[in-house]
Scaffold this motif. Structure first.
Motif, PDB file in Angstrom:
ATOM      1  N   ASP A 136      21.423  65.839  92.382  1.00 33.32           N
ATOM      2  CA  ASP A 136      21.808  64.671  91.435  1.00 33.32           C
ATOM      3  C   ASP A 136      21.069  64.792  90.209  1.00 33.32           C
ATOM      4  OD1 ASP A 136      24.221  64.152  93.180  1.00 33.32           O
ATOM      5  OD2 ASP A 136      22.749  62.697  94.436  1.00 33.32           O
ATOM      6  N   ARG A 137      20.584  65.632  89.732  1.00 32.57           N
ATOM      7  CA  ARG A 137      19.676  65.967  88.431  1.00 32.57           C
ATOM      8  C   ARG A 137      18.639  65.101  88.576  1.00 32.57           C
ATOM      9  NH1 ARG A 137      24.204  64.871  83.654  1.00 32.57           N
ATOM     10  NH2 ARG A 137      25.696  66.354  84.547  1.00 32.57           N
ATOM     11  N   GLY A 138      17.939  65.183  89.660  1.00 28.03           N
ATOM     12  CA  GLY A 138      16.664  64.646  90.113  1.00 28.03           C
ATOM     13  C   GLY A 138      15.545  65.316  89.702  1.00 28.03           C
ATOM     14  N   GLY A 139      14.407  64.708  89.541  1.00 28.17           N
ATOM     15  CA  GLY A 139      12.954  65.439  89.631  1.00 28.17           C
ATOM     16  C   GLY A 139      12.696  66.215  88.366  1.00 28.17           C
ATOM     17  N   PHE A 158       7.499  75.212  91.964  1.00 27.28           N
ATOM     18  CA  PHE A 158       9.335  75.584  91.549  1.00 27.28           C
ATOM     19  C   PHE A 158       9.749  76.721  92.458  1.00 27.28           C
ATOM     20  CE2 PHE A 158      13.037  75.573  89.078  1.00 27.28           C
ATOM     21  CZ  PHE A 158      13.260  74.355  88.963  1.00 27.28           C
ATOM     22  N   HIS A 159       8.938  77.374  93.099  1.00 28.07           N
ATOM     23  CA  HIS A 159       9.384  78.419  94.078  1.00 28.07           C
ATOM     24  C   HIS A 159      10.059  77.660  95.169  1.00 28.07           C
ATOM     25  CE1 HIS A 159       8.428  82.511  92.984  1.00 28.07           C
ATOM     26  NE2 HIS A 159       7.102  82.076  92.593  1.00 28.07           N
ATOM     27  N   ASP A 160      11.419  78.064  95.483  1.00 30.60           N
ATOM     28  CA  ASP A 160      12.183  77.473  96.489  1.00 30.60           C
ATOM     29  C   ASP A 160      12.246  75.775  96.270  1.00 30.60           C
ATOM     30  OD1 ASP A 160      11.926  79.953  97.753  1.00 30.60           O
ATOM     31  OD2 ASP A 160      10.328  79.500  98.973  1.00 30.60           O
ATOM     32  N   CYS A 161      12.668  75.475  95.258  1.00 32.91           N
ATOM     33  CA  CYS A 161      12.528  74.099  94.815  1.00 32.91           C
ATOM     34  C   CYS A 161      14.133  73.698  94.077  1.00 32.91           C
ATOM     35  CB  CYS A 161      11.719  73.680  93.816  1.00 32.91           C
ATOM     36  SG  CYS A 161       9.802  73.534  94.480  1.00 32.91           S
ATOM     37  N   VAL A 162      14.720  74.776  93.911  1.00 31.27           N
ATOM     38  CA  VAL A 162      16.079  74.421  92.982  1.00 31.27           C
ATOM     39  C   VAL A 162      17.040  73.641  94.028  1.00 31.27           C
ATOM     40  CG1 VAL A 162      18.004  75.277  91.614  1.00 31.27           C
ATOM     41  CG2 VAL A 162      15.755  76.246  91.535  1.00 31.27           C
ATOM     42  N   SER A 163      17.552  72.836  93.605  1.00 31.52           N
ATOM     43  CA  SER A 163      18.617  71.902  94.375  1.00 31.52           C
ATOM     44  C   SER A 163      19.832  71.658  93.835  1.00 31.52           C
ATOM     45  CB  SER A 163      17.962  70.670  95.205  1.00 31.52           C
ATOM     46  OG  SER A 163      17.049  70.842  96.075  1.00 31.52           O
ATOM     47  N   TYR A 164      19.700  71.788  92.546  1.00 33.38           N
ATOM     48  CA  TYR A 164      20.874  71.329  91.522  1.00 33.38           C
ATOM     49  C   TYR A 164      20.920  71.914  90.331  1.00 33.38           C
ATOM     50  CZ  TYR A 164      24.444  67.912  90.016  1.00 33.38           C
ATOM     51  OH  TYR A 164      25.736  67.230  89.409  1.00 33.38           O
ATOM     52  N   LEU A 165      22.020  72.412  89.751  1.00 35.04           N
ATOM     53  CA  LEU A 165      21.911  73.099  88.504  1.00 35.04           C
ATOM     54  C   LEU A 165      23.410  72.841  87.605  1.00 35.04           C
ATOM     55  CD1 LEU A 165      22.508  76.799  88.754  1.00 35.04           C
ATOM     56  CD2 LEU A 165      22.745  75.201  90.682  1.00 35.04           C
ATOM     57  N   ARG A 166      23.260  72.590  86.465  1.00 33.86           N
ATOM     58  CA  ARG A 166      24.271  72.456  85.514  1.00 33.86           C
ATOM     59  C   ARG A 166      24.412  73.180  84.299  1.00 33.86           C
ATOM     60  NH1 ARG A 166      24.317  68.453  81.228  1.00 33.86           N
ATOM     61  NH2 ARG A 166      22.436  67.676  81.199  1.00 33.86           N
ATOM     62  N   PRO A 167      25.461  73.519  83.829  1.00 34.84           N
ATOM     63  CA  PRO A 167      25.471  74.286  82.401  1.00 34.84           C
ATOM     64  C   PRO A 167      25.561  73.096  81.488  1.00 34.84           C
ATOM     65  CG  PRO A 167      27.793  74.177  83.457  1.00 34.84           C
ATOM     66  CD  PRO A 167      26.610  73.572  84.318  1.00 34.84           C
ATOM     67  N   LEU A 168      24.861  73.486  80.285  1.00 34.51           N
ATOM     68  CA  LEU A 168      24.826  72.856  79.052  1.00 34.51           C
ATOM     69  C   LEU A 168      26.177  72.736  78.596  1.00 34.51           C
ATOM     70  CD1 LEU A 168      21.401  73.265  77.445  1.00 34.51           C
ATOM     71  CD2 LEU A 168      22.009  71.389  78.760  1.00 34.51           C
ATOM     72  N   LYS A 169      26.769  71.659  77.952  1.00 32.67           N
ATOM     73  CA  LYS A 169      28.147  71.603  77.385  1.00 32.67           C
ATOM     74  C   LYS A 169      27.881  71.971  75.804  1.00 32.67           C
ATOM     75  CE  LYS A 169      29.325  67.936  80.770  1.00 32.67           C
ATOM     76  NZ  LYS A 169      29.773  66.571  81.017  1.00 32.67           N
ATOM     77  N   PRO A 170      29.271  72.635  75.375  1.00 34.18           N
ATOM     78  CA  PRO A 170      29.192  73.021  74.170  1.00 34.18           C
ATOM     79  C   PRO A 170      29.418  71.768  73.197  1.00 34.18           C
ATOM     80  CG  PRO A 170      31.097  73.862  75.191  1.00 34.18           C
ATOM     81  CD  PRO A 170      30.129  73.179  76.146  1.00 34.18           C
ATOM     82  N   GLY A 171      29.316  71.842  71.911  1.00 31.77           N
ATOM     83  CA  GLY A 171      29.744  70.442  71.241  1.00 31.77           C
ATOM     84  C   GLY A 171      31.291  70.747  70.822  1.00 31.77           C
ATOM     85  N   LYS A 172      31.698  69.306  70.679  1.00 32.95           N
ATOM     86  CA  LYS A 172      33.266  69.352  70.940  1.00 32.95           C
ATOM     87  C   LYS A 172      33.675  69.739  69.435  1.00 32.95           C
ATOM     88  CE  LYS A 172      33.463  65.059  73.267  1.00 32.95           C
ATOM     89  NZ  LYS A 172      33.739  63.473  73.328  1.00 32.95           N
ATOM     90  N   GLY A 173      34.907  70.513  69.692  1.00 33.46           N
ATOM     91  CA  GLY A 173      35.495  71.186  68.442  1.00 33.46           C
ATOM     92  C   GLY A 173      36.259  70.307  67.654  1.00 33.46           C
ATOM     93  N   THR A 174      36.545  70.556  66.289  1.00 34.59           N
ATOM     94  CA  THR A 174      37.201  69.457  65.444  1.00 34.59           C
ATOM     95  C   THR A 174      38.472  69.848  65.308  1.00 34.59           C
ATOM     96  OG1 THR A 174      36.310  70.936  63.624  1.00 34.59           O
ATOM     97  CG2 THR A 174      34.926  68.866  64.397  1.00 34.59           C
ATOM     98  N   VAL A 175      39.474  68.602  65.020  1.00 39.09           N
ATOM     99  CA  VAL A 175      40.647  69.061  64.430  1.00 39.09           C
ATOM    100  C   VAL A 175      40.912  68.385  63.255  1.00 39.09           C
ATOM    101  CG1 VAL A 175      43.009  68.547  65.131  1.00 39.09           C
ATOM    102  CG2 VAL A 175      41.150  68.808  67.178  1.00 39.09           C
TER     103      VAL A 175
END
Length: 332
Positions: A136-139, A158-175
């Motif tokens: 849940d994006r902790g630590g 950080f070896h054997d420590c990754v429990s959560y990951l997420r991609p960075l979001k692109p900025g919103k396009g314009t209309v």
């Protein structure tokens, strides 16, 4: 345009500066160690504790942040230039991309699977990622970017420590919207909403006098339909300037529209007709006066231009890279 606006004090107060490119040294910009709030437009930015993109790091995606994680600690900033659409990363069980592996394309909580606390190296095929120590994006977390493979996490904790990951979001396009008045189509129909009658059945002319005062309601409907439904997604908001049709009537549309399937916007206007007649009716003649409302159906094409964020990546050399400068604390 990608940009970041940084402020001296929380809540966007005090001195401010705007940047559109990487800044390795905020001392030269006279804004070192004084950032307390910021606004990010489009692509994410990374804020660094020291000059030349070193030390602790904090990542901020598009949005407004009235309080940054650590006040008065930023000495350099860097724009995330990767194409953040369709992200992909591969985690490996051991250093140098060995052992078991898992490919991930979306935000994932490894705590619920078989790869929790196992990763020791990674390769990003596309996008940029944040890898967290706890669910849940902790630590603490590290950044993982395209073109920067990490064959060994290099820091014992950080070896054997990754429990959560997420991609960075692109900025919103314009209309943006452009009303094509020169291509409008009109259909006009006439509807009788009231009538007055006078009858002279004599052999002499008669004077007919009457008056009429009546209110009536007119419904105006504004409806947008799209020739390519895949182009505009539901929830997209865009603006159209109010305009007038050069005719005997005016047509105006709302300033802002939010795309919803089958949605139309209607409102009712109240009008009033006042008629006063003195009129002469000839012998054996019937006089008829009709109140006619013109109903107009106008179709005006609107050209919508959608601008998506696509960033061209510079060529890079894929080689080992130390991780010690890429460890930082989660702002969440």
């Amino acid at each position: 345009m990608n940009k970041i606006i940084v402020y001296e004090h929380p809540d966007f107060r005090g001195l401010s500066m705007e940047f559109t490119n990487d800044i390795p040294n905020l001392v030269q910009e006279n804004f070192d160690n004084c950032i307390s709030s910021l606004k990010v437009i489009r692509q994410p930015w990374v804020l660094y504790e020291h000059l030349d993109y070193k030390g602790l790091e904090w990542v901020y995606e598009q949005g407004e942040y009235s309080n940054v994680s650590f006040h008065d600690m930023v000495s350099s900033l860097r724009l995330i230039i990767e194409d953040l659409n369709d992200p992909k990363i591969t985690l490996y069980e051991h250093p140098n991309y060995k052992g078991k592996e898992i490919e991930i394309t979306c935000e994932t909580n490894l705590y619920y699977g078989s790869f929790d606390d196992m990763a020791s190296s990674h390769i990003v095929q596309k996008g940029a990622w944040l890898l967290y120590e706890h669910p849940d994006r902790g630590g603490r977390y590290i950044t993982a970017r395209y073109g920067e493979p990490v064959p060994d996490y290099g820091v014992p904790w950080f070896h054997d420590c990754v429990s959560y990951l997420r991609p960075l979001k692109p900025g919103k396009g314009t209309v943006t919207a452009e009303v094509l008045l020169e291509k409008k189509e009109e259909k006009v129909t006439s509807v009788i909403i009231d009538s007055i009658y006078g009858l002279n059945s004599t052999d002499h002319e008669q004077t007919f006098s009457t008056s009429l005062s009546k209110e009536y309601a007119t419904t105006i409907t504004e409806n947008f339909s799209f020739s390519n439904s895949k182009t505009i997604s539901a929830g997209t908001t865009f603006s159209v300037d109010v305009f007038k049709v050069k005719n005997k009537f005016n047509l105006s549309v709302s300033n802002t529209f939010t795309v919803e399937k089958g949605k139309s916007e209607s409102h009712t206007e109240i009008g009033k007709v006042d008629i006063t007649l003195p009129s002469t009716i000839r012998p054996h003649t019937k006089l008829s006066v009709s109140v006619i409302r013109k109903e107009v159906d106008v179709k005006v094409p609107v050209k919508l231009t959608i601008t998506h964020m696509v960033t061209l990546l510079p060529s890079v050399r894929l080689g080992p890279r130390p991780l010690s400068s890429r460890v930082f604390l989660s702002p969440h």
